[in-house]
Motif scaffolding. Structure first.
Motif, PDB file in Angstrom:
ATOM      1  N   GLN A   1       6.615 -24.502   5.301  1.00  0.00           N
ATOM      2  CA  GLN A   1       5.707 -23.908   6.599  1.00  0.00           C
ATOM      3  C   GLN A   1       6.454 -22.823   7.093  1.00  0.00           C
ATOM      4  O   GLN A   1       5.994 -22.106   7.886  1.00  0.00           O
ATOM      5  CB  GLN A   1       5.643 -25.176   7.592  1.00  0.00           C
ATOM      6  CG  GLN A   1       4.753 -26.361   7.010  1.00  0.00           C
ATOM      7  CD  GLN A   1       4.656 -27.325   8.174  1.00  0.00           C
ATOM      8  OE1 GLN A   1       5.516 -27.757   9.032  1.00  0.00           O
ATOM      9  NE2 GLN A   1       3.556 -28.256   7.903  1.00  0.00           N
ATOM     10  N   LEU A   2       7.849 -22.652   6.550  1.00  0.00           N
ATOM     11  CA  LEU A   2       8.476 -21.595   7.259  1.00  0.00           C
ATOM     12  C   LEU A   2       8.623 -20.411   6.648  1.00  0.00           C
ATOM     13  O   LEU A   2       9.399 -19.439   6.654  1.00  0.00           O
ATOM     14  CB  LEU A   2      10.129 -21.934   7.530  1.00  0.00           C
ATOM     15  CG  LEU A   2      10.323 -23.314   8.212  1.00  0.00           C
ATOM     16  CD1 LEU A   2      11.687 -23.605   8.324  1.00  0.00           C
ATOM     17  CD2 LEU A   2       9.761 -23.062   9.768  1.00  0.00           C
ATOM     18  N   LEU A   3       7.544 -20.331   5.659  1.00  0.00           N
ATOM     19  CA  LEU A   3       7.375 -18.955   4.603  1.00  0.00           C
ATOM     20  C   LEU A   3       6.178 -18.310   5.297  1.00  0.00           C
ATOM     21  O   LEU A   3       5.201 -18.639   5.141  1.00  0.00           O
ATOM     22  CB  LEU A   3       7.200 -19.517   3.264  1.00  0.00           C
ATOM     23  CG  LEU A   3       6.744 -18.214   2.335  1.00  0.00           C
ATOM     24  CD1 LEU A   3       8.066 -17.137   2.135  1.00  0.00           C
ATOM     25  CD2 LEU A   3       6.387 -18.874   0.807  1.00  0.00           C
ATOM     26  N   LEU A   4       6.445 -17.000   5.775  1.00  0.00           N
ATOM     27  CA  LEU A   4       5.304 -16.514   6.529  1.00  0.00           C
ATOM     28  C   LEU A   4       5.197 -15.095   5.764  1.00  0.00           C
ATOM     29  O   LEU A   4       6.076 -14.054   5.657  1.00  0.00           O
ATOM     30  CB  LEU A   4       5.893 -15.929   7.915  1.00  0.00           C
ATOM     31  CG  LEU A   4       5.521 -17.125   9.190  1.00  0.00           C
ATOM     32  CD1 LEU A   4       3.900 -17.126   9.356  1.00  0.00           C
ATOM     33  CD2 LEU A   4       5.924 -18.478   8.856  1.00  0.00           C
ATOM     34  N   GLY A   5       3.821 -14.956   4.933  1.00  0.00           N
ATOM     35  CA  GLY A   5       3.828 -13.664   4.141  1.00  0.00           C
ATOM     36  C   GLY A   5       2.997 -12.794   5.292  1.00  0.00           C
ATOM     37  O   GLY A   5       2.415 -13.293   6.324  1.00  0.00           O
ATOM     38  N   VAL A   6       3.411 -11.443   4.963  1.00  0.00           N
ATOM     39  CA  VAL A   6       2.695 -10.368   5.971  1.00  0.00           C
ATOM     40  C   VAL A   6       1.917  -9.276   4.798  1.00  0.00           C
ATOM     41  O   VAL A   6       2.506  -9.250   3.602  1.00  0.00           O
ATOM     42  CB  VAL A   6       3.748  -9.758   6.666  1.00  0.00           C
ATOM     43  CG1 VAL A   6       4.090 -10.677   7.732  1.00  0.00           C
ATOM     44  CG2 VAL A   6       4.820  -9.270   5.723  1.00  0.00           C
ATOM     45  N   ARG A   7       1.022  -8.576   5.397  1.00  0.00           N
ATOM     46  CA  ARG A   7       0.619  -7.737   4.451  1.00  0.00           C
ATOM     47  C   ARG A   7       1.296  -6.344   4.660  1.00  0.00           C
ATOM     48  O   ARG A   7       1.355  -5.524   3.561  1.00  0.00           O
ATOM     49  CB  ARG A   7      -0.802  -7.432   4.667  1.00  0.00           C
ATOM     50  CG  ARG A   7      -1.933  -8.490   4.513  1.00  0.00           C
ATOM     51  CD  ARG A   7      -2.153  -8.694   2.944  1.00  0.00           C
ATOM     52  NE  ARG A   7      -3.328  -9.613   2.538  1.00  0.00           N
ATOM     53  CZ  ARG A   7      -3.569 -10.105   1.450  1.00  0.00           C
ATOM     54  NH1 ARG A   7      -2.658  -9.386   0.457  1.00  0.00           N
ATOM     55  NH2 ARG A   7      -4.401 -10.839   1.168  1.00  0.00           N
ATOM     56  N   LYS A   8       1.840  -6.082   5.784  1.00  0.00           N
ATOM     57  CA  LYS A   8       2.707  -4.812   5.816  1.00  0.00           C
ATOM     58  C   LYS A   8       3.853  -5.122   6.518  1.00  0.00           C
ATOM     59  O   LYS A   8       4.134  -6.075   7.413  1.00  0.00           O
ATOM     60  CB  LYS A   8       1.717  -3.943   6.911  1.00  0.00           C
ATOM     61  CG  LYS A   8       2.156  -2.586   6.853  1.00  0.00           C
ATOM     62  CD  LYS A   8       1.446  -1.622   7.831  1.00  0.00           C
ATOM     63  CE  LYS A   8       1.740  -0.094   7.885  1.00  0.00           C
ATOM     64  NZ  LYS A   8       0.963   0.543   8.424  1.00  0.00           N
ATOM     65  N   TYR A   9       4.967  -4.304   6.029  1.00  0.00           N
ATOM     66  CA  TYR A   9       6.278  -4.771   6.249  1.00  0.00           C
ATOM     67  C   TYR A   9       6.682  -3.759   7.704  1.00  0.00           C
ATOM     68  O   TYR A   9       7.249  -2.747   7.567  1.00  0.00           O
ATOM     69  CB  TYR A   9       7.404  -4.269   5.381  1.00  0.00           C
ATOM     70  CG  TYR A   9       7.458  -5.275   4.360  1.00  0.00           C
ATOM     71  CD1 TYR A   9       6.529  -6.169   4.148  1.00  0.00           C
ATOM     72  CD2 TYR A   9       8.658  -5.490   3.628  1.00  0.00           C
ATOM     73  CE1 TYR A   9       6.767  -7.318   3.043  1.00  0.00           C
ATOM     74  CE2 TYR A   9       8.580  -6.368   2.598  1.00  0.00           C
ATOM     75  CZ  TYR A   9       7.754  -7.203   2.302  1.00  0.00           C
ATOM     76  OH  TYR A   9       8.007  -8.463   1.529  1.00  0.00           O
ATOM     77  N   ASP A  10       6.146  -3.966   8.777  1.00  0.00           N
ATOM     78  CA  ASP A  10       6.201  -3.448  10.194  1.00  0.00           C
ATOM     79  C   ASP A  10       6.629  -4.137  11.294  1.00  0.00           C
ATOM     80  O   ASP A  10       6.567  -5.506  11.073  1.00  0.00           O
ATOM     81  CB  ASP A  10       5.250  -2.525  10.375  1.00  0.00           C
ATOM     82  CG  ASP A  10       3.891  -3.156  10.599  1.00  0.00           C
ATOM     83  OD1 ASP A  10       3.769  -4.518  10.903  1.00  0.00           O
ATOM     84  OD2 ASP A  10       2.786  -2.510  10.713  1.00  0.00           O
ATOM     85  N   GLN A  11       7.070  -3.401  12.555  1.00  0.00           N
ATOM     86  CA  GLN A  11       7.309  -4.286  13.598  1.00  0.00           C
ATOM     87  C   GLN A  11       6.239  -5.348  14.076  1.00  0.00           C
ATOM     88  O   GLN A  11       6.600  -6.437  14.490  1.00  0.00           O
ATOM     89  CB  GLN A  11       7.625  -3.370  14.565  1.00  0.00           C
ATOM     90  CG  GLN A  11       8.954  -2.537  14.670  1.00  0.00           C
ATOM     91  CD  GLN A  11       8.359  -0.910  14.245  1.00  0.00           C
ATOM     92  OE1 GLN A  11       7.538  -0.948  13.243  1.00  0.00           O
ATOM     93  NE2 GLN A  11       9.006  -0.093  14.744  1.00  0.00           N
ATOM     94  N   GLU A  12       5.188  -4.903  14.194  1.00  0.00           N
ATOM     95  CA  GLU A  12       3.851  -5.878  14.720  1.00  0.00           C
ATOM     96  C   GLU A  12       3.915  -6.963  13.659  1.00  0.00           C
ATOM     97  O   GLU A  12       3.630  -8.125  14.298  1.00  0.00           O
ATOM     98  CB  GLU A  12       2.686  -4.848  14.772  1.00  0.00           C
ATOM     99  CG  GLU A  12       1.542  -5.874  15.210  1.00  0.00           C
ATOM    100  CD  GLU A  12       1.531  -6.444  16.688  1.00  0.00           C
ATOM    101  OE1 GLU A  12       1.274  -7.424  17.148  1.00  0.00           O
ATOM    102  OE2 GLU A  12       2.675  -5.686  17.599  1.00  0.00           O
TER     103      GLU A  12
END
Length: 341
Positions: A215-226
């Motif tokens: 549950q502590l694995l957070l995927g993101v599409r873009k590596y930016d601040q937001e």
């Protein structure tokens, strides 16, 4: 009216022959003179006759750096060093941003609009190993970054597994046990930056006998601040919050710090945060950011050297990196608190 060599010479205050030597990559030009000529070329928008030049000299005199985006601090630093090293070696450096799109990256591989370029440093984001293997055989190319190269490709990269293991070991040494990850997209099976850095985190946790909560694995599409801010906000909503977060680049880590500030969560007292890339802004955030700092100059010099020395066929180079420990994981020492208060 087209800009001529003579126009560049007048602008730079040098002879036409000197301008020709710079444009054609001749080595016997003083660095200060070369820099002045290149500035004049840029200011006037001079474009050499590439077809005639390649017929005469057998090379175009251009190297290209192709990255997903030039706005990101890491790639901006990479680009600045690349153009500097190109000048030192008698080349003009060209920069191109693909936006990380598969279509644009495929155009680079197929040699579209690159027939006058002597070599390419390529940092792909969307293409897999098998897709990279489809590159144009006539185009010298060196892969940048941790993505697993196809057979016959040369690559220059940081050992992301070792680096992420080191930063995770540091967090464990400070007493953290419930460590989250921001950056790895679990559904992307490509062996690239995210997966390798995730492996390093898991290796460190396994060695310490600590379990990883998926549950502590957070995927993101873009590596930016937001993306970092949003992912951190999600982690803060967990019934059992993490006590540390490894972000797979510094921009996301800065966004995560912002999310904690907005939620009234103290960093590092309640949650420690670490990043990757060693960007300059990391030293000036509040708190300052612990990060993995790669030797970007060594990376660029190694990659350009592989191209210009004709060693772009299957050479693998790992460049040095260091763990830069700052306030976001270690807090401030009593002396620092006194000095900064």
């Amino acid at each position: 009216m087209a800009v001529r060599l003579r126009d560049v010479a007048v602008q730079a205050g040098v002879s036409v022959r000197t301008v020709s030597n710079v444009v054609n990559g001749k080595p016997h030009v003083r660095p200060a003179t070369r820099a002045r000529v290149l500035e004049a070329i840029t200011a006037l928008g001079y474009r050499p006759n590439l077809s005639a030049r390649q017929l005469k000299y057998g090379r175009g005199g251009f190297l290209a750096l192709v990255v997903p985006e030039l706005e990101a601090p890491y790639f901006a630093e990479l680009a600045a060093l690349f153009t500097q090293v190109c000048v030192e070696r008698g080349y003009l450096g060209l920069l191109e941003s693909t936006g990380g799109t598969r279509h644009h990256e495929q155009l680079v591989l197929r040699g579209a609009q690159t027939h006058m370029i002597d070599g390419i440093l390529f940092s792909p984001l969307s293409l897999s190993g098998p897709e990279l293997a489809e590159r144009s055989p006539s185009q010298p190319m060196v892969l940048l970054g941790e993505r697993e190269p196809p057979p016959g490709w040369s690559r220059v990269a940081v050992d992301s597994v070792a680096a992420s293991r080191a930063v995770t070991e540091h967090l464990i040494a400070t007493g953290r046990k419930r460590i989250a990850v921001i950056g790895h997209w679990e559904h992307d099976r490509t062996i690239g930056t995210g997966l390798l850095r995730f492996r390093g985190v898991i290796d460190a946790l396994d060695a310490a006998g600590l379990a990883f909560d998926r549950q502590l694995l957070l995927g993101v599409r873009k590596y930016d601040q937001e993306s970092g801010r949003r992912a951190m906000s999600t982690l803060l909503e967990c019934d059992e919050r993490p006590d540390a977060v490894v972000c797979f680049n510094d921009l996301m880590a800065l966004g995560a710090i912002r999310a904690c500030y907005e939620a009234g969560v103290a960093v590092p007292d309640e949650i420690a945060i670490a990043g990757f890339d060693g960007i300059r802004q990391a030293a000036f955030s509040t708190p300052s950011l612990t990060t993995i700092t790669p030797d970007v100059e060594a990376l660029v010099r190694s990659a350009v050297g592989l191209l210009t020395d004709g060693c772009d066929d299957g050479v693998q180079v790992d460049v040095p990196w260091s763990l830069t420990i700052r306030e976001s994981t270690a807090g401030r020492s009593p002396r620092e608190k006194f000095q900064l208060s």
